[in-house]
Scaffold this motif. Sequence first.
Motif, PDB file in Angstrom:
ATOM      1  N   PHE A 105       4.366  12.227  38.272  1.00  0.00           N
ATOM      2  CA  PHE A 105       5.826  12.340  37.802  1.00  0.00           C
ATOM      3  C   PHE A 105       6.376  10.976  38.620  1.00  0.00           C
ATOM      4  O   PHE A 105       7.755  11.127  38.336  1.00  0.00           O
ATOM      5  CB  PHE A 105       6.091  13.465  37.939  1.00  0.00           C
ATOM      6  N   VAL A 106       5.894  10.984  39.881  1.00  0.00           N
ATOM      7  CA  VAL A 106       6.727  10.509  41.142  1.00  0.00           C
ATOM      8  C   VAL A 106       5.632   8.468  40.973  1.00  0.00           C
ATOM      9  O   VAL A 106       6.436   7.543  42.229  1.00  0.00           O
ATOM     10  CB  VAL A 106       7.503  10.738  42.050  1.00  0.00           C
ATOM     11  N   SER A 107       4.389   8.842  40.807  1.00  0.00           N
ATOM     12  CA  SER A 107       3.901   7.843  41.323  1.00  0.00           C
ATOM     13  C   SER A 107       1.895   7.859  41.117  1.00  0.00           C
ATOM     14  O   SER A 107       1.599   8.858  40.531  1.00  0.00           O
ATOM     15  CB  SER A 107       3.614   8.219  43.090  1.00  0.00           C
ATOM     16  N   SER A 108       1.291   6.550  41.396  1.00  0.00           N
ATOM     17  CA  SER A 108       0.354   6.526  40.778  1.00  0.00           C
ATOM     18  C   SER A 108       0.052   6.894  39.545  1.00  0.00           C
ATOM     19  O   SER A 108       0.861   7.678  38.812  1.00  0.00           O
ATOM     20  CB  SER A 108      -0.438   7.772  41.464  1.00  0.00           C
ATOM     21  N   THR A 109      -1.628   6.805  38.598  1.00  0.00           N
ATOM     22  CA  THR A 109      -1.647   6.878  37.663  1.00  0.00           C
ATOM     23  C   THR A 109      -2.946   7.689  37.598  1.00  0.00           C
ATOM     24  O   THR A 109      -3.420   8.128  38.403  1.00  0.00           O
ATOM     25  CB  THR A 109      -2.057   5.727  36.886  1.00  0.00           C
ATOM     26  N   PHE A 110      -3.159   8.603  36.810  1.00  0.00           N
ATOM     27  CA  PHE A 110      -4.005  10.000  36.669  1.00  0.00           C
ATOM     28  C   PHE A 110      -5.335   9.730  36.524  1.00  0.00           C
ATOM     29  O   PHE A 110      -6.033   9.434  36.667  1.00  0.00           O
ATOM     30  CB  PHE A 110      -3.751  10.654  35.575  1.00  0.00           C
ATOM     31  N   LEU A 111      -5.713   7.903  35.946  1.00  0.00           N
ATOM     32  CA  LEU A 111      -6.915   7.504  36.211  1.00  0.00           C
ATOM     33  C   LEU A 111      -7.318   7.215  38.004  1.00  0.00           C
ATOM     34  O   LEU A 111      -8.671   7.025  37.629  1.00  0.00           O
ATOM     35  CB  LEU A 111      -6.578   6.220  35.645  1.00  0.00           C
ATOM     36  N   LEU A 112      -6.627   7.326  38.531  1.00  0.00           N
ATOM     37  CA  LEU A 112      -6.921   7.225  39.822  1.00  0.00           C
ATOM     38  C   LEU A 112      -6.704   8.037  41.187  1.00  0.00           C
ATOM     39  O   LEU A 112      -6.528   8.108  42.111  1.00  0.00           O
ATOM     40  CB  LEU A 112      -6.403   5.953  40.129  1.00  0.00           C
ATOM     41  N   GLU A 113      -6.616   9.497  40.591  1.00  0.00           N
ATOM     42  CA  GLU A 113      -5.883  11.009  40.717  1.00  0.00           C
ATOM     43  C   GLU A 113      -7.294  11.729  40.257  1.00  0.00           C
ATOM     44  O   GLU A 113      -7.078  12.582  40.126  1.00  0.00           O
ATOM     45  CB  GLU A 113      -4.805  11.342  39.991  1.00  0.00           C
ATOM     46  N   PRO A 114      -8.195  12.123  42.015  1.00  0.00           N
ATOM     47  CA  PRO A 114      -9.139  12.391  41.857  1.00  0.00           C
ATOM     48  C   PRO A 114      -8.658  13.811  41.837  1.00  0.00           C
ATOM     49  O   PRO A 114      -9.681  14.582  41.141  1.00  0.00           O
ATOM     50  CB  PRO A 114     -10.077  12.510  43.260  1.00  0.00           C
ATOM     51  N   LEU A 115      -7.819  13.815  42.413  1.00  0.00           N
ATOM     52  CA  LEU A 115      -7.784  16.115  42.373  1.00  0.00           C
ATOM     53  C   LEU A 115      -6.774  16.330  40.585  1.00  0.00           C
ATOM     54  O   LEU A 115      -7.049  17.440  40.686  1.00  0.00           O
ATOM     55  CB  LEU A 115      -6.451  15.832  43.138  1.00  0.00           C
ATOM     56  N   PHE A 116      -6.949  15.041  40.129  1.00  0.00           N
ATOM     57  CA  PHE A 116      -5.969  15.698  39.075  1.00  0.00           C
ATOM     58  C   PHE A 116      -7.239  16.204  38.372  1.00  0.00           C
ATOM     59  O   PHE A 116      -7.174  16.805  37.638  1.00  0.00           O
ATOM     60  CB  PHE A 116      -5.514  14.198  38.356  1.00  0.00           C
ATOM     61  N   PHE A 117      -8.248  15.028  38.435  1.00  0.00           N
ATOM     62  CA  PHE A 117      -9.665  15.683  37.583  1.00  0.00           C
ATOM     63  C   PHE A 117     -10.115  17.156  37.933  1.00  0.00           C
ATOM     64  O   PHE A 117     -11.157  17.734  37.413  1.00  0.00           O
ATOM     65  CB  PHE A 117     -10.697  14.483  37.163  1.00  0.00           C
ATOM     66  N   LEU A 118     -10.042  17.558  38.897  1.00  0.00           N
ATOM     67  CA  LEU A 118     -10.604  18.230  40.312  1.00  0.00           C
ATOM     68  C   LEU A 118     -10.019  19.238  39.329  1.00  0.00           C
ATOM     69  O   LEU A 118     -10.608  20.422  39.211  1.00  0.00           O
ATOM     70  CB  LEU A 118     -10.763  18.533  41.490  1.00  0.00           C
TER      71      LEU A 118
END
Length: 379
Positions: free
Chosen positions: A340-353
């Motif tokens: 919600f403040v940075s990055s994109t979910f496509l490049l966020e490993p911990l999101f998929f974890l």
Amino acid sequence: MRGIINHLPVISDYTEESEIVLVVSIVLLSLPALLSRFTIADYSFYFGCLFVYGLNFLFYPENFDPLCEYAFTCLLVVFPCYFIGRIIEPEVFFVVFVWLAGICIVMDLFYFLYFVQSAKSLKDAKEILTYDNMFAAYQLLPHVLIMAWSAMRKFNLVTLVLTILGVLLLLSFGSRGPLACAGVFIIVYFFFFMKFRHSEYVKACLAGVGVLMFLFQKQIALFLKVIFDDMSLSTRIIDRILGGGLSHDTGRSWLTDRLYGILDHNDSFFGLGMFGSQRYGIIYSHSFVCDLHVTFGYYIGTLILIVLVLILAAGVWTCRSKMDMAFILLLFCTSVVKLFVSSTFLLEPLFFLLIGYCIANIARYEKNNDSLWNTSGSH
């Protein structure tokens, strides 16, 4: 490992290749212990992600360059973290997590407070230390939160000191997002997970201290500014506090407004595709919801958001212990809050974890319920 390999004869000319061989070797050696724990649904999720990524080349040729640029990261680094979430057990690995977090915090302190200070010139060191080092801050964030979790779970002077040093180092990096993520985790864990004798009074007192710190934030900021200046660390956030602009969005709301405007004038049903915002000069939207809408369109993006909320809620509901819930909170703060403040979910490993871990909780709960049902039925 890079630091070690770079000082070895012959092999130092093949640093990148050595890293790949090292990682691939570990993965291959661990496959026998892993494959038996995954299901067809797990493989379907992963290959579904690969299939959708491939379709973007076909339906969104305008995004060809970023799709090629991030293909390796998405397909072989980020998406596979779902499998880590499926098998990770925080109760088993917690001590290892804490040790690794402590090592990483100490190494970062050494690097930024000593190694960088001995750069070729003071100017080089100043450029490194005063830069808005957002990447380093987000890399350090999970380790700081694990250390804070350990300190609040069972008081220990070493973990407490390392937590404080880690938070101060995050502050010195000059990026507000990691501090916000850390703040959410520490506050939620302290007030909702910690139970001890007279905890109500202690929490009330600390809430009062928090109010006092807010009221005297400029005086505290001036004190920290003197310390950070002496250590040649970034005072970007402290300067914002002193200037009264800490809550300023630095134009990020403009990014989401522009992307929604572009979406409304293009294809609002299917969206702009993966990394579609980059063709308009915007790396990412700094908003998780906007990112989903831009990538998949209003309808599919909203549907995916609803499914993610349901998975997260079910993952929390089916937790076996407080530690499971705390681990979800940690992953939530280091991925969803960050998005919600940075990055994109496509490049966020911990999101998929996080997705994988919630699915693991749900699958374990259903398996246990089926066992209980079968046992009761046999009687």
